[in-house]
Design a protein around this motif. Structure first.
Motif, PDB file in Angstrom:
ATOM      1  N   VAL A   1       2.309  11.686  23.293  1.00 16.49           N
ATOM      2  CA  VAL A   1       2.887  11.926  24.615  1.00 16.49           C
ATOM      3  C   VAL A   1       3.215  13.408  24.775  1.00 16.49           C
ATOM      4  O   VAL A   1       2.920  14.025  25.811  1.00 16.49           O
ATOM      5  CB  VAL A   1       4.152  11.063  24.821  1.00 16.49           C
ATOM      6  CG1 VAL A   1       4.836  11.426  26.139  1.00 16.49           C
ATOM      7  CG2 VAL A   1       3.802   9.582  24.805  1.00 16.49           C
ATOM      8  N   GLY A   2       3.806  13.994  23.727  1.00 15.68           N
ATOM      9  CA  GLY A   2       4.168  15.406  23.779  1.00 15.68           C
ATOM     10  C   GLY A   2       2.971  16.306  24.013  1.00 15.68           C
ATOM     11  O   GLY A   2       3.087  17.332  24.702  1.00 15.68           O
ATOM     12  N   TRP A   3       1.822  15.945  23.450  1.00 15.00           N
ATOM     13  CA  TRP A   3       0.613  16.765  23.640  1.00 15.00           C
ATOM     14  C   TRP A   3       0.303  16.911  25.127  1.00 15.00           C
ATOM     15  O   TRP A   3      -0.040  17.997  25.595  1.00 15.00           O
ATOM     16  CB  TRP A   3      -0.558  16.122  22.903  1.00 15.00           C
ATOM     17  CG  TRP A   3      -1.828  16.918  22.898  1.00 15.00           C
ATOM     18  CD1 TRP A   3      -2.225  17.838  21.973  1.00 15.00           C
ATOM     19  CD2 TRP A   3      -2.896  16.844  23.866  1.00 15.00           C
ATOM     20  NE1 TRP A   3      -3.460  18.345  22.294  1.00 15.00           N
ATOM     21  CE2 TRP A   3      -3.895  17.749  23.450  1.00 15.00           C
ATOM     22  CE3 TRP A   3      -3.092  16.101  25.021  1.00 15.00           C
ATOM     23  CZ2 TRP A   3      -5.071  17.934  24.165  1.00 15.00           C
ATOM     24  CZ3 TRP A   3      -4.265  16.285  25.748  1.00 15.00           C
ATOM     25  CH2 TRP A   3      -5.245  17.191  25.313  1.00 15.00           C
ATOM     26  N   PHE A   4       0.423  15.808  25.887  1.00 18.12           N
ATOM     27  CA  PHE A   4       0.156  15.870  27.321  1.00 18.12           C
ATOM     28  C   PHE A   4       1.232  16.669  28.063  1.00 18.12           C
ATOM     29  O   PHE A   4       0.944  17.320  29.063  1.00 18.12           O
ATOM     30  CB  PHE A   4       0.072  14.461  27.909  1.00 18.12           C
ATOM     31  CG  PHE A   4      -1.237  13.769  27.656  1.00 18.12           C
ATOM     32  CD1 PHE A   4      -2.361  14.076  28.405  1.00 18.12           C
ATOM     33  CD2 PHE A   4      -1.350  12.814  26.661  1.00 18.12           C
ATOM     34  CE1 PHE A   4      -3.573  13.451  28.179  1.00 18.12           C
ATOM     35  CE2 PHE A   4      -2.561  12.178  26.415  1.00 18.12           C
ATOM     36  CZ  PHE A   4      -3.682  12.499  27.177  1.00 18.12           C
ATOM     37  N   LEU A   5       2.456  16.623  27.559  1.00 15.91           N
ATOM     38  CA  LEU A   5       3.563  17.281  28.255  1.00 15.91           C
ATOM     39  C   LEU A   5       3.717  18.748  27.891  1.00 15.91           C
ATOM     40  O   LEU A   5       4.553  19.447  28.465  1.00 15.91           O
ATOM     41  CB  LEU A   5       4.868  16.533  27.962  1.00 15.91           C
ATOM     42  CG  LEU A   5       4.897  15.053  28.368  1.00 15.91           C
ATOM     43  CD1 LEU A   5       6.279  14.478  28.135  1.00 15.91           C
ATOM     44  CD2 LEU A   5       4.461  14.856  29.810  1.00 15.91           C
ATOM     45  N   GLY A   6       2.917  19.246  26.939  1.00 15.36           N
ATOM     46  CA  GLY A   6       2.947  20.663  26.607  1.00 15.36           C
ATOM     47  C   GLY A   6       3.191  20.987  25.155  1.00 15.36           C
ATOM     48  O   GLY A   6       3.141  22.166  24.771  1.00 15.36           O
ATOM     49  N   ASP A   7       3.457  19.986  24.315  1.00 16.09           N
ATOM     50  CA  ASP A   7       3.642  20.230  22.878  1.00 16.09           C
ATOM     51  C   ASP A   7       2.275  20.243  22.203  1.00 16.09           C
ATOM     52  O   ASP A   7       1.886  19.306  21.512  1.00 16.09           O
ATOM     53  CB  ASP A   7       4.535  19.148  22.260  1.00 16.09           C
ATOM     54  CG  ASP A   7       5.956  19.218  22.772  1.00 16.09           C
ATOM     55  OD1 ASP A   7       6.376  20.304  23.203  1.00 16.09           O
ATOM     56  OD2 ASP A   7       6.643  18.185  22.761  1.00 16.09           O
TER      57      ASP A   7
ATOM     58  N   TRP B   1      -1.587  17.723  32.310  1.00 18.35           N
ATOM     59  CA  TRP B   1      -1.741  16.826  33.457  1.00 18.35           C
ATOM     60  C   TRP B   1      -1.150  17.509  34.683  1.00 18.35           C
ATOM     61  O   TRP B   1      -0.414  18.497  34.575  1.00 18.35           O
ATOM     62  CB  TRP B   1      -1.065  15.491  33.195  1.00 18.35           C
ATOM     63  CG  TRP B   1       0.452  15.524  33.207  1.00 18.35           C
ATOM     64  CD1 TRP B   1       1.268  16.266  32.393  1.00 18.35           C
ATOM     65  CD2 TRP B   1       1.313  14.807  34.094  1.00 18.35           C
ATOM     66  NE1 TRP B   1       2.580  16.040  32.703  1.00 18.35           N
ATOM     67  CE2 TRP B   1       2.651  15.147  33.739  1.00 18.35           C
ATOM     68  CE3 TRP B   1       1.104  13.888  35.115  1.00 18.35           C
ATOM     69  CZ2 TRP B   1       3.762  14.612  34.402  1.00 18.35           C
ATOM     70  CZ3 TRP B   1       2.207  13.346  35.771  1.00 18.35           C
ATOM     71  CH2 TRP B   1       3.511  13.705  35.421  1.00 18.35           C
ATOM     72  N   ASP B   2      -1.465  16.973  35.848  1.00 21.24           N
ATOM     73  CA  ASP B   2      -1.005  17.525  37.110  1.00 21.24           C
ATOM     74  C   ASP B   2      -0.030  16.534  37.738  1.00 21.24           C
ATOM     75  O   ASP B   2      -0.451  15.485  38.239  1.00 21.24           O
ATOM     76  CB  ASP B   2      -2.198  17.755  38.039  1.00 21.24           C
ATOM     77  CG  ASP B   2      -1.812  18.404  39.355  1.00 21.24           C
ATOM     78  OD1 ASP B   2      -0.591  18.491  39.646  1.00 21.24           O
ATOM     79  OD2 ASP B   2      -2.711  18.806  40.112  1.00 21.24           O
ATOM     80  N   PRO B   3       1.266  16.826  37.745  1.00 19.97           N
ATOM     81  CA  PRO B   3       2.226  15.885  38.322  1.00 19.97           C
ATOM     82  C   PRO B   3       2.002  15.615  39.803  1.00 19.97           C
ATOM     83  O   PRO B   3       2.379  14.553  40.310  1.00 19.97           O
ATOM     84  CB  PRO B   3       3.584  16.576  38.087  1.00 19.97           C
ATOM     85  CG  PRO B   3       3.346  17.544  36.978  1.00 19.97           C
ATOM     86  CD  PRO B   3       1.927  17.989  37.134  1.00 19.97           C
ATOM     87  N   ALA B   4       1.386  16.547  40.512  1.00 23.53           N
ATOM     88  CA  ALA B   4       1.162  16.366  41.944  1.00 23.53           C
ATOM     89  C   ALA B   4       0.117  15.295  42.233  1.00 23.53           C
ATOM     90  O   ALA B   4       0.191  14.608  43.261  1.00 23.53           O
ATOM     91  CB  ALA B   4       0.749  17.688  42.581  1.00 23.53           C
ATOM     92  N   THR B   5      -0.867  15.142  41.336  1.00 25.68           N
ATOM     93  CA  THR B   5      -1.948  14.179  41.569  1.00 25.68           C
ATOM     94  C   THR B   5      -1.868  12.968  40.650  1.00 25.68           C
ATOM     95  O   THR B   5      -2.416  11.906  40.969  1.00 25.68           O
ATOM     96  CB  THR B   5      -3.316  14.839  41.354  1.00 25.68           C
ATOM     97  OG1 THR B   5      -3.453  15.218  39.975  1.00 25.68           O
ATOM     98  CG2 THR B   5      -3.491  16.063  42.239  1.00 25.68           C
ATOM     99  N   GLY B   6      -1.234  13.137  39.480  1.00 30.41           N
ATOM    100  CA  GLY B   6      -1.262  12.083  38.463  1.00 30.41           C
ATOM    101  C   GLY B   6      -2.493  12.149  37.596  1.00 30.41           C
ATOM    102  O   GLY B   6      -2.717  11.262  36.767  1.00 30.41           O
TER     103      GLY B   6
END
Length: 332
Positions: free
Chosen positions: A279-285, A293-298
């Motif tokens: 999960v951290g890899w996707f969030l920036g770790d 990922w792009d929070p605006a589009t999902g």
């Protein structure tokens, strides 16, 4: 912790299936559809414990695509053009394995009885086939695992899981490379996950320790300063220096799946840490310290390069993001 977001998946889908590619967040219809991605779409939509009406309709659409792709002998087409014409012949490559994974997951987990029933029919037809490729058999084995958890006496699923574990093989004797193949390629953790699951679901299956040893080594070689740094798209050959880029979201999602299975089987909280690292890899770790990922589009970004993310938001990367975030509900 963000919730799984199906908005971009819906954006990539139409009344036929799931488009493979996007430029940034916009669908590239000219590349058409592929069974590989539609099958993964059926996996994530079927995993939702309380799907919205939109997610349930997506699952129905993906199931219809897969049953259309399947021939009478259980093989599958993989590529459908936007003109609704198949561009290949049915076969038993990775797409066959992923189709069985999707069908098995739908047959076991969908809250809709009509989806479960049709998915089990199509799975049973496809489960009679075999592939010589370890990855194809691994994906098919994951579908068999799902079916056996709901239908423990399903003979075709049991035989398929046994053959999948045999085709994958066990770890080698060299502690520096305890992997069945001489090269790590893609979705590597899926192979270890099948061995782990087969040890629990099949009498006389492989030892649990084999699968855990494979996954533990894969985890260890993919950690860098406590962060996940997965084997990139070009793979890693035994004896060669390990490259770092371009890292693909599919690799992270496969690792999260395998760690979640290991945590469930063993009760060892150390494997929950693996899910959190994914999960951290996707969030920036990750190696570049940037969100994938792009929070605006999902949507999920297509790959991590040395200079940052590939900002295209195709089906495979978005499905990998959703799949990984689904596990975060259990281990936030």
């Amino acid at each position: 912790m963000p919730e799984p977001n199906f908005a971009h998946l819906a954006r990539l889908s139409d009344d036929t299936g799931l488009f493979e590619h996007a430029r940034h967040a916009i669908v590239r219809r000219e590349h058409g559809y592929c069974t590989d991605d539609v099958a993964r779409g059926l996996v994530v939509t079927s995993r939702e414990p309380a799907p919205t009406e939109q997610v349930l309709r997506l699952a129905e659409r993906y199931l219809a695509f897969l049953t259309h792709a399947q021939d009478a002998g259980g093989a599958f087409h993989n590529r459908l053009g936007h003109d609704r014409r198949w561009t290949d012949q049915p076969g038993v490559g990775d797409w066959w394995g992923r189709a069985l994974w999707g069908l098995g997951t739908a047959a076991a987990r969908s809250p809709a009885a009509w989806i479960r029933e049709e998915a089990l029919v199509a799975f049973s037809r496809g489960a009679a086939r075999r592939s010589p490729a370890p990855h194809a058999m691994a994906f098919a084995g994951l579908g068999a695992v799902e079916v056996l958890r709901r239908h423990p006496t399903h003979a075709a699923a049991a035989a398929l899981l046994t053959d999948a574990a045999t085709t994958i093989g066990g770890p080698g004797p060299d502690p520096r490379w305890p992997w069945p193949q001489q090269r790590l390629s893609y979705a590597n953790a899926a192979l270890a996950e099948v061995v782990i699951a087969a040890s629990q679901l099949r009498h006389g299956g492989p030892p649990l320790a084999d699968g855990l040893r494979m996954l533990a080594w894969l985890r260890d070689v993919q950690l860098r300063d406590g962060q996940l740094s997965v084997v990139p798209a070009g793979g890693w050959q035994r004896g060669a220096a390990r490259p770092r880029h371009d890292q693909q979201p599919i690799e992270v999602a496969a690792f999260a799946d395998a760690c979640a299975t290991a945590a469930t089987v063993t009760g060892d909280p150390g494997w929950e840490t693996g899910v959190r690292q994914a999960v951290g890899w996707f969030l920036g770790d990750n190696d570049v310290g940037t969100a994938m990922w792009d929070p605006a589009t999902g949507g999920g970004y297509d790959g991590l390069t040395a200079h940052g993310p590939n900002l295209n938001q195709g089906a495979e990367s978005t499905l990998a993001l959703i799949s990984t975030l689904q596990h975060a509900r259990r281990w936030p």
